[in-house]
Design a protein around this motif. Structure first.
Motif, PDB file in Angstrom:
ATOM      1  N   HIS A 308       0.836  -1.208   0.000  1.00 19.36           N
ATOM      2  CA  HIS A 308       0.000   0.000   0.000  1.00 19.36           C
ATOM      3  C   HIS A 308       0.871   1.258   0.000  1.00 19.36           C
ATOM      4  CE1 HIS A 308      -3.873  -2.013   0.437  1.00 19.36           C
ATOM      5  NE2 HIS A 308      -3.276  -2.851   1.272  1.00 19.36           N
ATOM      6  N   GLU A 310       0.403   3.943  -1.329  1.00 15.25           N
ATOM      7  CA  GLU A 310      -0.392   5.161  -1.236  1.00 15.25           C
ATOM      8  C   GLU A 310      -0.715   5.530   0.205  1.00 15.25           C
ATOM      9  OE1 GLU A 310      -3.349   1.906  -0.745  1.00 15.25           O
ATOM     10  OE2 GLU A 310      -1.511   2.206  -1.921  1.00 15.25           O
ATOM     11  N   LYS A 311      -0.544   4.601   1.136  1.00 15.89           N
ATOM     12  CA  LYS A 311      -0.897   4.834   2.534  1.00 15.89           C
ATOM     13  C   LYS A 311       0.314   5.078   3.428  1.00 15.89           C
ATOM     14  CE  LYS A 311      -5.173   2.101   2.446  1.00 15.89           C
ATOM     15  NZ  LYS A 311      -6.063   3.261   2.680  1.00 15.89           N
ATOM     16  N   SER A 313       4.633   6.211   3.952  1.00 16.88           N
ATOM     17  CA  SER A 313       5.804   6.921   3.430  1.00 16.88           C
ATOM     18  C   SER A 313       6.995   6.725   4.367  1.00 16.88           C
ATOM     19  CB  SER A 313       5.495   8.418   3.279  1.00 16.88           C
ATOM     20  OG  SER A 313       5.072   8.973   4.528  1.00 16.88           O
TER      21      SER A 313
END
Length: 356
Positions: A308, A310-311, A313
């Motif tokens: 994931h 996108e979720k 960093s």
């Protein structure tokens, strides 16, 4: 709070080193409920379970008190980063088994360890010879995150390093909480199907349900496609094709197994993970990242970034450097972090450029 903050807090409390515990006797129950009594923190420990040697080093801050370890565990570390971090591991005895995890009692009696760690879930045949020889023994049980936490607690206690153990446990708690805050609400339909290939040769095997491997996948927001089988059960290519995993994780127990192994195999050609080049060799640091270890929080961060992006960093390279400073007192270079993350082996895999 980062792992560095946890260790700084322990240091500020003045209890990070074994000297704080003095020479007070230590008593605990092992993971089978057997009493273990030590006159003082262990000075000569032997670890028969493979993950236990590197865990002990991380809890003790060195290899000084590791007298013996499983030969296969040593084989994994001798050409890797842990041996570079702790050259003293070259002097650790490895002739402590006869075959598998059967203890070499004669050698152990000559060594006179003050504590032998042994598997507790593989039958009393592995424990009875140690007990009958009068060797102080503590049993460990493998499997879940709760059991791994007990490993850390008990081994830290035996070394007089309770503060280091607690710092590791708090780090695990924090990373799991941060990941779960983003993944718990992900519905099954949005969780990529993940296959952890626990063996490729001579037969295909997959991690089943209710295993640490499934826990890792679920935590990171994936779905274990082989959840319906028993752990380590043999499977065939037709079954894998039916599961249609979007991601395949390759074990560290087969050094020659690489993503290219699957990419070149026509039998795997129609599997989504292979078509989309989402086959990844699991990293290897101070110990293998796929089984539970002191480095599991780094594995969870790596896997969550893969599943994931996108979720999450996570600055994973920075996190590895900080964690190794605290776990091992060692600052890895960029090339060493490249090696941990298997950059060369995973080159060209989808999304892997984020780890450079």
């Amino acid at each position: 709070m980062t792992i560095s903050a946890y260790f700084r807090a322990a240091l500020a409390a003045g209890v990070l080193s074994s000297s704080a515990a003095g020479a007070a006797p230590i008593a605990f129950q092992d993971m089978l409920g057997n009493p273990v009594s030590l006159p003082a923190p262990t000075q000569r420990a032997v670890t028969l379970p493979m993950p236990a040697g590197s865990l002990l080093i991380s809890l003790d801050g060195g290899a000084e008190h590791l007298a013996g370890m499983h030969p296969s565990a040593y084989g994994l570390m001798k050409d890797g980063l842990l041996a570079r971090m702790f050259p003293a591991t070259a002097a650790v005895r490895t002739d402590i088994t006869r075959s598998g995890f059967v203890p070499n009692v004669e050698t152990l009696l000559q060594m006179q360890p003050d504590l032998v760690w042994q598997w507790g879930h593989m039958g009393d045949d592995l424990l009875a010879p140690l007990r009958n020889a009068g060797l102080p023994t503590a049993a460990l049980v493998y499997g879940t995150e709760d059991r791994t936490r007990e490993w850390i607690r008990l081994m830290g206690l035996s070394l007089g390093q309770e503060a280091r153990a607690q710092a590791q446990l708090r780090w695990r708690d924090q990373v799991r909480a941060e990941i779960r805050a983003a993944t718990d609400a992900i519905p099954a339909s949005e969780r990529p199907g993940v296959l952890y290939l626990s063996r490729h040769a001579p037969q295909l095997r997959a991690a089943g349900g209710n295993t640490s491997f499934e826990d890792d996948i679920t935590l990171a927001g994936g779905r274990n496609v082989s959840a319906s089988i028993a752990s380590g059960q043999t499977v065939n290519i037709e079954q894998i094709m039916a599961w249609a995993p979007a991601v395949i994780l390759l074990n560290n127990f087969e050094p020659g197994l690489t993503p290219e192994t699957l990419y070149r195999d026509p039998l795997f050609a129609d599997i989504p993970a292979v078509r989309e080049r989402r086959v990844y060799k699991v990293p290897l640091g101070g110990y293998l990242w796929d089984p539970p270890s002191q480095e599991s929080p780094l594995y969870w961060q790596w896997l969550s970034l893969l599943l994931h992006p996108e979720k999450f960093s996570w600055p994973l390279r920075d996190n590895i450097a900080r964690a190794y400073g605290e776990l091992y007192g060692y600052q890895p270079g960029a090339d060493e972090i490249d090696a941990v993350l298997r950059l060369n082996m995973n080159q060209g895999a989808a999304g892997y450029e984020r780890f450079r």
